[in-house]
Design an enzyme around this catalytic site. Structure first.
Site, PDB file in Angstrom:
ATOM      1  N   ARG A   1      30.357  48.184  30.545  1.00 10.61           N
ATOM      2  CA  ARG A   1      30.207  47.838  29.120  1.00 10.61           C
ATOM      3  C   ARG A   1      30.803  48.593  28.052  1.00 10.61           C
ATOM      4  O   ARG A   1      31.840  48.213  27.255  1.00 10.61           O
ATOM      5  CB  ARG A   1      28.798  47.356  28.690  1.00 10.61           C
ATOM      6  CG  ARG A   1      28.117  46.333  29.369  1.00 10.61           C
ATOM      7  CD  ARG A   1      26.632  46.127  28.980  1.00 10.61           C
ATOM      8  NE  ARG A   1      25.855  44.977  29.853  1.00 10.61           N
ATOM      9  CZ  ARG A   1      25.365  45.414  30.780  1.00 10.61           C
ATOM     10  NH1 ARG A   1      25.371  46.472  31.369  1.00 10.61           N
ATOM     11  NH2 ARG A   1      24.447  44.494  31.547  1.00 10.61           N
TER      12      ARG A   1
ATOM     13  N   ARG B   1      35.017  53.240  40.173  1.00  8.61           N
ATOM     14  CA  ARG B   1      34.723  53.468  41.787  1.00  8.61           C
ATOM     15  C   ARG B   1      35.242  52.190  42.126  1.00  8.61           C
ATOM     16  O   ARG B   1      36.043  52.171  43.348  1.00  8.61           O
ATOM     17  CB  ARG B   1      33.172  53.578  41.975  1.00  8.61           C
ATOM     18  CG  ARG B   1      32.670  54.303  42.934  1.00  8.61           C
ATOM     19  CD  ARG B   1      31.148  54.587  43.019  1.00  8.61           C
ATOM     20  NE  ARG B   1      30.596  53.511  42.154  1.00  8.61           N
ATOM     21  CZ  ARG B   1      29.132  53.232  42.217  1.00  8.61           C
ATOM     22  NH1 ARG B   1      28.566  53.721  43.391  1.00  8.61           N
ATOM     23  NH2 ARG B   1      28.569  52.614  41.319  1.00  8.61           N
ATOM     24  N   THR B   2      34.994  51.077  41.789  1.00 11.76           N
ATOM     25  CA  THR B   2      35.435  49.743  42.080  1.00 11.76           C
ATOM     26  C   THR B   2      36.319  49.053  41.181  1.00 11.76           C
ATOM     27  O   THR B   2      35.926  48.865  40.053  1.00 11.76           O
ATOM     28  CB  THR B   2      34.429  48.565  42.618  1.00 11.76           C
ATOM     29  OG1 THR B   2      33.325  48.751  41.654  1.00 11.76           O
ATOM     30  CG2 THR B   2      34.013  49.042  44.063  1.00 11.76           C
TER      31      THR B   2
ATOM     32  N   ARG C   1      27.098  61.131  29.566  1.00  9.17           N
ATOM     33  CA  ARG C   1      25.965  62.424  29.744  1.00  9.17           C
ATOM     34  C   ARG C   1      26.487  63.631  30.020  1.00  9.17           C
ATOM     35  O   ARG C   1      27.744  63.709  30.565  1.00  9.17           O
ATOM     36  CB  ARG C   1      25.271  61.956  30.995  1.00  9.17           C
ATOM     37  CG  ARG C   1      24.213  60.758  31.104  1.00  9.17           C
ATOM     38  CD  ARG C   1      22.939  61.350  29.973  1.00  9.17           C
ATOM     39  NE  ARG C   1      22.026  60.162  29.978  1.00  9.17           N
ATOM     40  CZ  ARG C   1      21.718  59.328  28.927  1.00  9.17           C
ATOM     41  NH1 ARG C   1      23.027  59.250  27.906  1.00  9.17           N
ATOM     42  NH2 ARG C   1      21.209  58.281  29.019  1.00  9.17           N
TER      43      ARG C   1
ATOM     44  N   GLU D   1      20.536  69.477  26.581  1.00 10.94           N
ATOM     45  CA  GLU D   1      19.899  69.032  25.604  1.00 10.94           C
ATOM     46  C   GLU D   1      18.857  69.513  25.029  1.00 10.94           C
ATOM     47  O   GLU D   1      17.733  69.342  26.002  1.00 10.94           O
ATOM     48  CB  GLU D   1      20.227  67.484  25.216  1.00 10.94           C
ATOM     49  CG  GLU D   1      21.710  66.989  25.295  1.00 10.94           C
ATOM     50  CD  GLU D   1      21.790  65.663  25.167  1.00 10.94           C
ATOM     51  OE1 GLU D   1      20.825  64.922  24.870  1.00 10.94           O
ATOM     52  OE2 GLU D   1      22.992  65.149  25.471  1.00 10.94           O
TER      53      GLU D   1
ATOM     54  N   HIS E   1      23.703  63.814  20.327  1.00  9.83           N
ATOM     55  CA  HIS E   1      23.307  62.550  21.047  1.00  9.83           C
ATOM     56  C   HIS E   1      23.043  61.408  20.307  1.00  9.83           C
ATOM     57  O   HIS E   1      21.784  60.996  20.198  1.00  9.83           O
ATOM     58  CB  HIS E   1      22.150  62.929  22.182  1.00  9.83           C
ATOM     59  CG  HIS E   1      22.027  61.860  23.321  1.00  9.83           C
ATOM     60  ND1 HIS E   1      21.628  62.139  24.423  1.00  9.83           N
ATOM     61  CD2 HIS E   1      22.383  60.353  23.259  1.00  9.83           C
ATOM     62  CE1 HIS E   1      21.549  60.904  25.241  1.00  9.83           C
ATOM     63  NE2 HIS E   1      22.124  60.165  24.462  1.00  9.83           N
TER      64      HIS E   1
END
Ligand code: 8YV
Length: 325
Positions: free
Chosen positions: A159, A180-181, A242, A271, A289
């Protein structure tokens, strides 16, 4: 039996969400607004029917093992669930839900802000001006680089990655991606994105790279030292996913020696600790963040948590279940 559903919330949520939650369920809030820590979490899961954690809670196998048989649901406030052992939860019959979709556009906006800030040297300029060191316009002062016409490689085209792709297209960038796909043909065509099966090959051809995959065992240090050396020296890395997906120490080293041009980071490995090497560098932009930190997104995330718990309390299947991969 909503009134009897005991919900333990680990952090201070927006007021309105806490009020609504208290109207609906038997809620235990964390008024201290500090992470509960391991001990606090172990205690919370002994009495809770539903735990509402955030990214600052390490809901690992040990915490899940400590859960009483009342714990039926972990309704995460946030999209990423890397801090939750979803497999251990699943094995114990505990449903894990998250809050996807409602923070997509805001996180993509922040990624774009970083994608503009680093090459255009926005924060360097701000720093100079505020320090009273600006001596006036000159033809060569703070020249950066344009993003127009450049190649952006998105790692993980979910997304948020797709929302960044749409924005990048509007800025006349060429969008590439690794996943990955591979995306279905029509989706790929709509995004006008070029697929790379081989991440190393993609990296060697990009001007900018945006990290947007989830953190899993497979993506931990996906960008390690060797891989980041595939990048061209003018390349810039943006991370709004991340911190642990990038070997931060290696990234700082490579930027320091000019092997990579810069980075825009909203997330970090430890963090809220920041690698001191990163703090020394001018050509990095570091944010605390805040990808989803808009009033609108945080309210919508709270709404999602409420919807998921309500579904559970009413005996329905919560809509945002996370299936462990
Ligand atoms: C949140 C995020 O602020 O949703 C995520 O995965 O990283 C952020 O939107 C944080 O995770 C809240 O738990």
């Amino acid at each position: 039996n909503r009134q009897r559903t005991k919900v333990v919330v680990t952090r201070k949520l927006p007021d309105n969400i806490e009020t609504r939650m208290a109207e609906l369920f038997d809620v235990q809030l964390n008024l201290a607004d500090k992470p509960l820590g391991k001990e606090g979490l172990m205690k919370a899961v002994q009495t809770a029917d539903v735990l509402v954690p955030t990214v600052t809670d390490n809901v690992d196998a040990e915490v899940i093992a400590a859960a009483g048989k009342n714990l039926k649901m972990i309704a995460n406030f946030g999209a990423g669930v890397n801090h939750i052992d979803t497999k251990a939860a699943h094995e114990k019959g505990i449903v894990v839900t998250n809050t996807p979709g409602v923070l997509t556009e805001d996180t993509a906006d922040l990624a774009m802000a970083l994608l503009l800030s680093v090459p255009r040297r926005l924060f360097e300029g701000e720093k100079i001006l505020r320090a009273g060191e600006w001596t006036g316009w000159t033809p060569t002062f703070l020249m950066g680089h344009r993003i127009q016409g450049k190649r952006l490689g998105i790692i993980g085209m979910g997304r948020i990655g797709s929302a960044i792709a749409r924005r990048a297209k509007a800025f006349n960038m060429a969008v590439h991606y690794h996943k990955r796909t591979r995306l279905p043909e029509d989706v790929e065509a709509e995004l006008e994105a070029t697929y790379w099966d081989d991440l190393d090959e993609m990296l060697s051809r990009m001007d900018f790279v945006s990290v947007n995959c989830p953190l899993t065992d497979k993506t931990h240090h996906l960008l390690d030292r060797t891989r980041m050396k595939k990048l061209q020296p003018h390349a810039v890395i943006i991370n709004t996913a991340r911190g642990e997906i990038i070997d931060e120490e290696a990234l700082a080293d490579l930027i320091e020696v000019g092997r990579i041009a810069g980075a825009g980071l909203d997330v970090f490995e430890q963090e809220p600790e920041i690698n001191p090497k990163l703090l020394e560098l001018d050509n990095v932009v570091l944010l605390p963040h805040m990808g989803s930190a808009t009033v609108e997104a945080r309210m919508a995330m709270g709404e999602k948590v409420l919807i998921n718990i309500r579904a559970y309390a009413d005996g329905h299947r919560p809509p945002d279940r996370v299936i462990p991969s």
